[in-house]
Design a protein around this motif. Structure first.
Motif, PDB file in Angstrom:
ATOM      1  N   ASP A  15      -3.153  -7.704  -1.798  1.00 60.16           N
ATOM      2  CA  ASP A  15      -3.568  -7.266  -0.464  1.00 60.16           C
ATOM      3  C   ASP A  15      -2.413  -6.565   0.249  1.00 60.16           C
ATOM      4  OD1 ASP A  15      -5.950  -8.508  -1.065  1.00 60.16           O
ATOM      5  OD2 ASP A  15      -5.576 -10.276   0.176  1.00 60.16           O
ATOM      6  N   ALA A  16      -1.196  -7.095   0.076  1.00 60.29           N
ATOM      7  CA  ALA A  16      -0.019  -6.458   0.669  1.00 60.29           C
ATOM      8  C   ALA A  16       0.189  -5.065   0.075  1.00 60.29           C
ATOM      9  CB  ALA A  16       1.223  -7.323   0.435  1.00 60.29           C
ATOM     10  N   PHE A  17      -0.008  -4.940  -1.236  1.00 60.47           N
ATOM     11  CA  PHE A  17       0.134  -3.643  -1.893  1.00 60.47           C
ATOM     12  C   PHE A  17      -0.816  -2.614  -1.299  1.00 60.47           C
ATOM     13  CE2 PHE A  17      -1.527  -0.548  -4.894  1.00 60.47           C
ATOM     14  CZ  PHE A  17      -0.376   0.053  -5.378  1.00 60.47           C
ATOM     15  N   TRP A  18      -2.080  -2.994  -1.118  1.00 59.08           N
ATOM     16  CA  TRP A  18      -3.060  -2.024  -0.639  1.00 59.08           C
ATOM     17  C   TRP A  18      -2.812  -1.639   0.811  1.00 59.08           C
ATOM     18  CZ3 TRP A  18      -5.377   0.952  -3.783  1.00 59.08           C
ATOM     19  CH2 TRP A  18      -5.655   0.525  -5.085  1.00 59.08           C
ATOM     20  N   CYS A  19      -2.279  -2.574   1.615  1.00 59.29           N
ATOM     21  CA  CYS A  19      -1.888  -2.205   2.974  1.00 59.29           C
ATOM     22  C   CYS A  19      -0.736  -1.204   2.933  1.00 59.29           C
ATOM     23  CB  CYS A  19      -1.485  -3.458   3.762  1.00 59.29           C
ATOM     24  SG  CYS A  19      -2.837  -4.207   4.689  1.00 59.29           S
TER      25      CYS A  19
END
Length: 315
Positions: free
Chosen positions: A229-233
């Motif tokens: 999720d951090a990557f996609w943000c």
């Protein structure tokens, strides 16, 4: 997990700096060296967990206009920043349902997992909770035997070699990233940041990794527990900011912004502009870092997040 009632109770009074530092604690020995935090959540103005929850319809559609108005008035309470940022950065459509978002989130996590496995097969340290700060191959693709994490044979593929050459620089930057925060005292958290940046640099064929991306990525890693999720943000943030990091022998990524800043200062404060000209600062290169990483190093962590979310929310 903190319940809605408990979180809402935080807003019975205006939260002070001490309350915010509970979310982003600073190492005691570093407190004197970081900029003073000025942002304060304000009851009735800051987007609280209760108001965030109330902004969704029964099936999950978000009243984004109401949310943005609240953010512009007083920012976002730390307890929900990660959730709200996923919408501000465009990870999710406000008109989507809870079910739509759950499916999309799962698809994205699976895609990130595939990329991570692909990278891990080339460099096993990825995903291990460790990271590297020394080169693993030479400039001509030969493996460097250092008794640690290394590749087993020469690398002929240009893309693979270029990516591997960047990994130790990412590691060096990770060590310097938000080091005043206790979050990064944990090597596992540093490795999480390194993994996200390493995998992004593999996926982004055009720009790859450039110093400063670590400052943009760090808040995502801190705000969102799940690494994917951090990557996609971060990936969404880079869609908006990636031109800042595009540099060549003839230009730098923020050149147009520096030019705009020069024009603005020349108009609103001609004396200041002339003073800078006299100091040979008329090209405003002193503002290069400020614009490139959106004042991450000029403001405290908390104030930088507040600046980001109000600016993103106004676009």
């Amino acid at each position: 997990m903190v319940g809605w009632e408990a979180i809402a109770g935080m807003f019975g009074k205006n939260a002070g700096t001490e309350d915010l530092e509970a979310f982003y604690p600073v190492r005691p020995e570093c407190k004197a060296d970081i900029p003073k935090t000025r942002f304060r959540p304000r009851a009735g103005k800051t987007l609280s967990a209760r108001r965030w929850h109330a902004a969704f319809s029964e099936d999950g559609h978000l009243d984004i206009a109401k949310v943005l108005r609240r953010i512009q008035r007083g920012g976002i309470h730390p307890s929900i920043k990660g959730l709200v940022w996923e919408f501000l950065l465009g990870c999710f459509d406000p008109n989507s349902s809870f079910e739509d978002r759950n499916q999309l989130r799962q698809q994205r996590r699976e895609r990130y997992g595939m990329w991570k496995t692909e990278c891990q097969n080339m460099v096993p340290v990825i995903g291990s909770g460790k990271f590297i700060t020394t080169p693993i191959i030479t400039d001509d693709g030969q493996p460097i035997e250092d008794g640690g994490w290394h590749v087993t044979s020469a690398v002929a593929d240009k893309k693979v070699a270029q990516w591997m050459l960047s990994l130790h620089q990412i590691g060096l930057d990770v060590v310097r990233t938000d080091r005043a925060l206790t979050f990064y005292e944990n090597e596992t958290n540093q490795a999480k940041l390194w993994d996200v940046l390493a995998i992004y640099s593999w996926v982004d064929d055009d720009i790859g990794y450039v110093q400063g991306m670590n400052d943009i990525c760090s808040p995502m890693v801190i705000l969102l527990e799940n690494e994917a999720d951090a990557f996609w943000c971060f990936e969404r943030a880079m869609r908006k900011l990636r031109e800042n990091f595009r540099c060549s022998t003839n230009s730098i990524g923020v050149q147009s912004q520096l030019s705009t800043l020069s024009q603005v200062i020349r108009t609103v404060d001609p004396k200041l502009h002339q003073h800078l000209e006299d100091l040979d600062g008329g090209e405003y290169l002193f503002a290069f870092r400020m614009l490139m990483v959106l004042f991450r190093r000029e403001f405290s962590f908390i104030d930088a997040l507040y600046l980001w979310e109000t600016q993103i929310g106004s676009r």
